[in-house]
Design a protein around this motif. Structure first.
Motif, short mmCIF file in Angstrom:
data_model
loop_
_atom_site.label_atom_id
_atom_site.label_comp_id
_atom_site.label_asym_id
_atom_site.label_seq_id
_atom_site.Cartn_x
_atom_site.Cartn_y
_atom_site.Cartn_z
N HIS A 149 0.84 -1.20 0.00
CA HIS A 149 0.00 0.00 0.00
C HIS A 149 0.88 1.25 0.00
CE1 HIS A 149 0.94 0.27 4.28
NE2 HIS A 149 0.54 -0.99 4.42
N LEU A 150 0.26 2.40 -0.12
CA LEU A 150 0.99 3.67 -0.31
C LEU A 150 1.73 4.14 0.94
CD1 LEU A 150 -1.61 5.65 -2.46
CD2 LEU A 150 0.59 4.72 -3.22
N ILE A 206 -5.54 10.03 6.38
CA ILE A 206 -6.79 9.46 5.87
C ILE A 206 -6.57 8.02 5.41
CG2 ILE A 206 -8.54 9.64 4.04
CD1 ILE A 206 -8.04 12.74 4.17
N LEU A 207 -5.47 7.81 4.66
CA LEU A 207 -5.15 6.47 4.19
C LEU A 207 -4.84 5.53 5.36
CD1 LEU A 207 -2.84 7.25 1.11
CD2 LEU A 207 -5.30 6.76 1.12
N MET A 208 -4.11 6.03 6.35
CA MET A 208 -3.75 5.21 7.50
C MET A 208 -4.99 4.79 8.30
SD MET A 208 -0.81 5.94 10.39
CE MET A 208 0.58 5.81 9.27
N LEU A 248 -8.81 5.41 -8.00
CA LEU A 248 -7.45 4.91 -8.08
C LEU A 248 -7.12 4.15 -6.80
CD1 LEU A 248 -5.62 8.04 -9.56
CD2 LEU A 248 -6.52 6.05 -10.78
N SER A 249 -6.63 2.94 -6.95
CA SER A 249 -6.28 2.11 -5.80
C SER A 249 -4.85 2.38 -5.34
CB SER A 249 -6.42 0.63 -6.17
OG SER A 249 -5.42 0.28 -7.13
N HIS A 250 -4.53 1.87 -4.16
CA HIS A 250 -3.15 1.93 -3.68
C HIS A 250 -2.23 1.29 -4.72
CE1 HIS A 250 -3.52 3.08 0.70
NE2 HIS A 250 -4.79 2.87 0.38
N PHE A 287 4.88 13.47 -5.79
CA PHE A 287 5.07 13.37 -4.35
C PHE A 287 5.33 11.92 -3.93
CE2 PHE A 287 3.06 12.51 -0.20
CZ PHE A 287 3.95 13.21 0.60
N LEU A 288 4.52 10.99 -4.44
CA LEU A 288 4.68 9.57 -4.07
C LEU A 288 6.00 9.00 -4.59
CD1 LEU A 288 1.04 8.33 -4.76
CD2 LEU A 288 2.11 8.72 -2.52
#
Length: 597
Positions: free
Chosen positions: A17-18, A90-92, A198-200, A239-240
């Motif tokens: 995951h991201l 938010i993702l966490m 869009l998924s991780h 950024f990622l």
């Protein structure tokens, strides 16, 4: 060539995951500087440990207010450190980030919050919050809103103190590559914005693909300056990508501070949309002309382009080398210094960049590598890199990405970065994704013998004149924008007797031009009506027409008194012209061009 596939792949583990890169950096290199934000006259760095701890505290706060796995959380803010921290939180917490451009209107905010079914929303400051509040009565599902500049982070962290840290670990353990990470709403050059899911795995795979293709170009010790809106997929992947590497990302205070902050950050590489490079070039040109050095700059431009072309051909003529050495001391060195003096390369995406401008910057010593993609592909599909660069193209497909040119010229794509579909819009998903997984990009293009892609226009924007001639407006518009007086151009002519154009003017260059022609102090409306200005722009029209047939050439043009802006809703936040809105808004001007005898 009709089909080609990028060498390599981007296979991910199911738990990739991201957040994985951030967690790994915090564990293995906790003192690594990952992010930087402006504080007064300098940028302050934030380590991997600090970033992870802040994200965890914010995630606990989100759990405290009831955010559940898969729940959408809206985020309306300009690009800044807090955007990235909140996105990760938010993702966490297992949530899904729904970004909203900071320039969005009340109608746009209402649509995105309503369509995404966001139950929580964050706003940068009270003015953005006020935009939401003006439509809040029609959004009862969005039960909680917070304002970042009014203590939202502090409030969340206090609430999170009562949440067991183990709950965050449970949410992290539940994340998969297939988990939905974000719903990014398209800019909407036509119609209602659609939410791209869009998924991780989509985003993480795209990061891996870019790193694999650009191996050796990007280094963990690098620093970059991020100024594009993080609500845009191009900024998101930049950024990622930096986070995956462990490279430092400095968040710009805004596009108006770009010149100053390039000198403060001194980035090793950067990503921008074509309009930024056009403005840098025209700004340098304008300063030279204002100083009475018009001929010197024209020579510098031609020598830079010649240097790039001869170097690519494997032979740099002695005369070119000598002229370049002289001009490097006088002109090119200053241009490189304007980027901070340390820039190895830049990437242009989000629209076409002219080959001439690409060659110019290359000759100056700033390699601008063009890429291609769209939100639906997370976003990168192709990219030029140091070892495989062909100006005028948008590069070759990323590893594991297959491109196909359909019979009608449309570019089709397939790969792990291609999205799952549009949120709550099965009809649009069916129109965009073929049953066997090909993404219909809507762009027209061709593949050369080496597998490089060239984009020739938008399928829906293709004009068909009354005489049946197909005309792609984008190349004509690109050549028109090369003129220093021209800011934007929209070519029209669909179903009409001939091709025409709407032209807007660059305000700063127009002011200089007015002074040079004894018209200082005159308004834009007054200048637009002068025969001298029209004659000047006629030269731009003739230059744009040179490569095309008479049936494709622009025969009439109208000068508009105002430039297109994001605020007037005529440009998207990524600075693309909203063609449909512009042609509708200026319908009477267009009609007048065709009414002339």
């Amino acid at each position: 060539m009709k089909e080609t596939t990028g060498t390599g792949d981007a296979v991910l583990a199911e738990d990739a995951h991201l957040l994985r890169p951030l967690l790994d950096h915090a564990r293995l290199t906790p003192e690594r500087a990952l992010l930087a934000s402006r504080s007064g006259a300098r940028f302050v760095t934030h380590t991997a440990r600090e970033v992870e701890q802040t994200v965890r505290r914010l995630a606990r706060g989100l759990l405290a207010i009831g955010v559940e796995p898969g729940q959408r959380v809206a985020l309306m803010s300009r690009t800044r450190l807090e955007w990235a921290l909140l996105d990760f939180a938010i993702l966490m917490a297992g949530g899904v980030t729904v970004p909203i451009y900071d320039t969005s209107s009340a109608d746009q905010v209402e649509w995105i919050v309503q369509d995404s079914e966001a139950e929580v929303a964050f706003f940068e400051h009270h003015k953005m919050h006020a935009v939401f509040q003006s439509v809040a009565e029609r959004l009862p599902r969005c039960r909680q809103t917070f304002v970042i500049d009014e203590g939202a982070f502090e409030h969340l962290m206090r609430l999170g103190e009562g949440v067991d840290a183990g709950r965050v670990e449970e949410r992290l353990a539940g994340l998969r590559a297939s988990s939905l990470a974000t719903i990014i709403y398209t800019s909407g050059t036509t119609g209602r914005p659609k939410g791209c899911m869009l998924s991780h795995g989509n985003l993480r795979a795209n990061v891996r693909q870019v790193l694999q293709l650009g191996q050796g170009m990007l280094r963990p010790e690098d620093r970059t300056l991020l100024f594009l809106p993080l609500a845009h997929s191009l900024a998101k992947i930049l950024f990622l990508l930096s986070l995956e590497l462990g490279a430092e990302v400095a968040f710009s205070s805004g596009i108006s501070q770009l010149n100053e902050e390039l000198l403060l950050v001194r980035p090793d590489w950067m990503v921008a949309v074509p309009r930024v490079f056009e403005k840098i070039f025209h700004g340098a040109q304008r300063r030279a002309w204002s100083a009475g050095k018009e001929k010197a700059f024209s020579l510098a431009e031609e020598v830079a382009i010649r240097t790039s072309r001869e170097r690519a051909g494997g032979h740099l003529a002695l005369r070119t080398r000598v002229l370049h050495a002289v001009l490097d001391r006088l002109v090119y060195r200053r241009l490189r210094a304007a980027f901070g003096g340390r820039l190895r390369f830049a990437v242009s995406g989000g629209g076409p960049l002219s080959e001439r401008l690409t060659r110019f910057f290359d000759g100056v010593g700033v390699e601008v590598l063009e890429g291609y993609g769209l939100t639906e592909s997370s976003p990168v599909l192709t990219l030029n890199v140091h070892s495989a660069w062909k100006p005028g193209s948008v590069g070759r497909p990323l590893p594991g990405t297959t491109l196909r040119i359909a019979d009608d010229g449309e570019v089709l794509a397939r790969g792990p970065q291609v999205f799952e579909g549009y949120w709550h819009n099965e009809a649009a998903t069916r129109d965009t994704l073929t049953p066997d997984g090909w993404l219909r990009t809507g762009d027209l293009g061709s593949l050369d013998e080496d597998g490089y892609l060239r984009i020739t226009g938008r399928k829906k924007e293709l004009l068909v004149t009354a005489g049946g001639k197909n005309v792609a407006p984008a190349p004509l518009e690109e050549r028109l924008r090369a003129h220093p007086l021209v800011s934007q151009a929209v070519v029209v002519g669909d179903g009409l007797p001939f091709v025409a154009a709407l032209v807007t003017l660059d305000a700063e260059r127009l002011r200089d031009w007015a002074g040079e022609h004894g018209r200082s102090g005159q308004t834009v409306e007054q200048l637009v009506g002068t025969p001298e200005l029209r004659a000047e722009l006629q030269h731009a029209i003739e230059d744009a027409n040179r490569p095309v047939s008479r049936a494709e050439a622009i025969r009439e043009f109208a000068i508009l008194p105002n430039d297109f802006t994001v605020e007037s809703d005529e440009l998207t936040p990524s600075l693309k012209v909203k063609r449909g809105l512009v042609t509708q808004r200026y319908a009477s001007v267009i009609s007048a061009m065709y009414a002339q005898p």
